[in-house]
Design a protein around this motif. Structure first.
Motif, PDB file in Angstrom:
ATOM      1  N   PHE A  94     113.334  28.067  16.799  1.00 47.51           N
ATOM      2  CA  PHE A  94     112.306  27.035  16.656  1.00 47.51           C
ATOM      3  C   PHE A  94     112.406  26.001  17.779  1.00 47.51           C
ATOM      4  O   PHE A  94     111.380  25.514  18.261  1.00 47.51           O
ATOM      5  N   ILE A  95     113.623  25.698  18.212  1.00 49.07           N
ATOM      6  CA  ILE A  95     113.790  24.818  19.370  1.00 49.07           C
ATOM      7  C   ILE A  95     113.249  25.525  20.614  1.00 49.07           C
ATOM      8  O   ILE A  95     112.642  24.893  21.489  1.00 49.07           O
ATOM      9  N   ARG A  96     113.442  26.813  20.688  1.00 48.99           N
ATOM     10  CA  ARG A  96     112.883  27.604  21.790  1.00 48.99           C
ATOM     11  C   ARG A  96     111.368  27.441  21.844  1.00 48.99           C
ATOM     12  O   ARG A  96     110.790  27.242  22.914  1.00 48.99           O
ATOM     13  N   GLN A  97     110.724  27.525  20.700  1.00 45.65           N
ATOM     14  CA  GLN A  97     109.266  27.357  20.661  1.00 45.65           C
ATOM     15  C   GLN A  97     108.864  25.948  21.089  1.00 45.65           C
ATOM     16  O   GLN A  97     107.913  25.771  21.863  1.00 45.65           O
ATOM     17  N   PHE A  98     109.564  24.960  20.587  1.00 43.51           N
ATOM     18  CA  PHE A  98     109.235  23.569  20.928  1.00 43.51           C
ATOM     19  C   PHE A  98     109.381  23.348  22.428  1.00 43.51           C
ATOM     20  O   PHE A  98     108.525  22.739  23.075  1.00 43.51           O
ATOM     21  N   ALA A  99     110.467  23.868  22.995  1.00 43.75           N
ATOM     22  CA  ALA A  99     110.729  23.705  24.423  1.00 43.75           C
ATOM     23  C   ALA A  99     109.652  24.363  25.267  1.00 43.75           C
ATOM     24  O   ALA A  99     109.303  23.861  26.352  1.00 43.75           O
ATOM     25  N   ALA A 100     109.112  25.464  24.790  1.00 44.14           N
ATOM     26  CA  ALA A 100     108.152  26.244  25.572  1.00 44.14           C
ATOM     27  C   ALA A 100     106.759  25.624  25.614  1.00 44.14           C
ATOM     28  O   ALA A 100     105.956  25.981  26.477  1.00 44.14           O
ATOM     29  N   VAL A 101     106.456  24.712  24.711  1.00 41.15           N
ATOM     30  CA  VAL A 101     105.127  24.091  24.709  1.00 41.15           C
ATOM     31  C   VAL A 101     104.878  23.375  26.026  1.00 41.15           C
ATOM     32  O   VAL A 101     103.794  23.484  26.615  1.00 41.15           O
ATOM     33  N   ASP A 102     105.882  22.648  26.488  1.00 47.91           N
ATOM     34  CA  ASP A 102     105.794  21.970  27.783  1.00 47.91           C
ATOM     35  C   ASP A 102     107.180  22.065  28.408  1.00 47.91           C
ATOM     36  O   ASP A 102     108.009  21.156  28.270  1.00 47.91           O
ATOM     37  N   ALA A 103     107.411  23.167  29.091  1.00 47.15           N
ATOM     38  CA  ALA A 103     108.744  23.444  29.619  1.00 47.15           C
ATOM     39  C   ALA A 103     109.188  22.395  30.623  1.00 47.15           C
ATOM     40  O   ALA A 103     110.373  22.023  30.679  1.00 47.15           O
TER      41      ALA A 103
END
Length: 205
Positions: A158-167
């Motif tokens: 889930f942190i991976r997803q959050f990080a990927a929104v605006d890398a």
């Protein structure tokens, strides 16, 4: 049925954490990668909710929740000691992740669906959890101590997803320990294994 059947979707964070536990426990499986637009009839038959992951055991038992799959897998075999952390502490942290943080993540990732607030507002909501994790990781290597636990495994997708929104934003954010922790998971051999591509399962007629 020779092997347990896992219905999965490669990019789903719930399926990702279930696969991580199953792979770590070296559970032999038949993996059925589903199309979310054309879900197999058998999946809907054993789990009418129609979301992944779903694990059908050899005896016919169906596990429909990612955490149930994780606990089951690791009670079969836990070579890395992920069950050694205090279970109450593990469940409290996962509850925040799956509750308030997931709500903020969905809104941050899809702000057009939630026009009531700006995307930056939803990011700030999610950052409350990021800050708590950063604080924990300043004190020890993993979220609940010097060894990884179910909490780390359940939360990193889930942190991976959050990080990927605006890398670009995440790379410059005030969470260096969190970034290093996430990178260690994403660069692990285990993550490479669980992210292997399976052909979309086509149900025989």
């Amino acid at each position: 049925m020779a092997l347990p059947i896992l219905y999965s979707y490669r990019r789903c964070p719930y399926a990702m954490r279930a696969r991580t536990a199953l792979w770590a426990a070296d559970i032999q499986l038949e993996v059925r990668e589903v199309s979310l637009r054309e879900k197999p009839a058998h999946l809907l038959q054993i789990s009418p909710k129609g979301t992944v992951p779903v694990l059908q055991l050899i005896d016919g038992t169906v596990l429909e929740q990612s955490l149930d799959i994780m606990w089951w897998a690791l009670t079969q075999k836990d070579p890395q000691g992920w069950l050694n952390a205090d279970r109450d502490a593990v469940e409290r942290l996962i509850s925040i992740n799956d509750g308030d943080f997931k709500k903020a993540l969905d809104r941050y990732k899809y702000p057009e669906r939630y026009p009531e607030q700006a995307q930056s507002f939803y990011r700030q909501q999610g950052e409350r959890f990021l800050q708590a994790l950063e604080t924990a990781l300043r004190e020890h290597r993993f979220l609940l101590g010097e060894s990884a636990s179910v909490a780390d495994v359940a939360i990193f997708p889930f942190i991976r997803q959050f990080a990927a929104v605006d890398a670009e934003w995440f790379a410059g954010s005030a969470y260096p320990q969190l970034r290093a922790w996430l990178e260690s998971w994403l660069e692990s051999a285990l993550f490479a294994q669980i992210m292997q591509k399976f052909p979309t399962y086509i149900e025989s007629t």
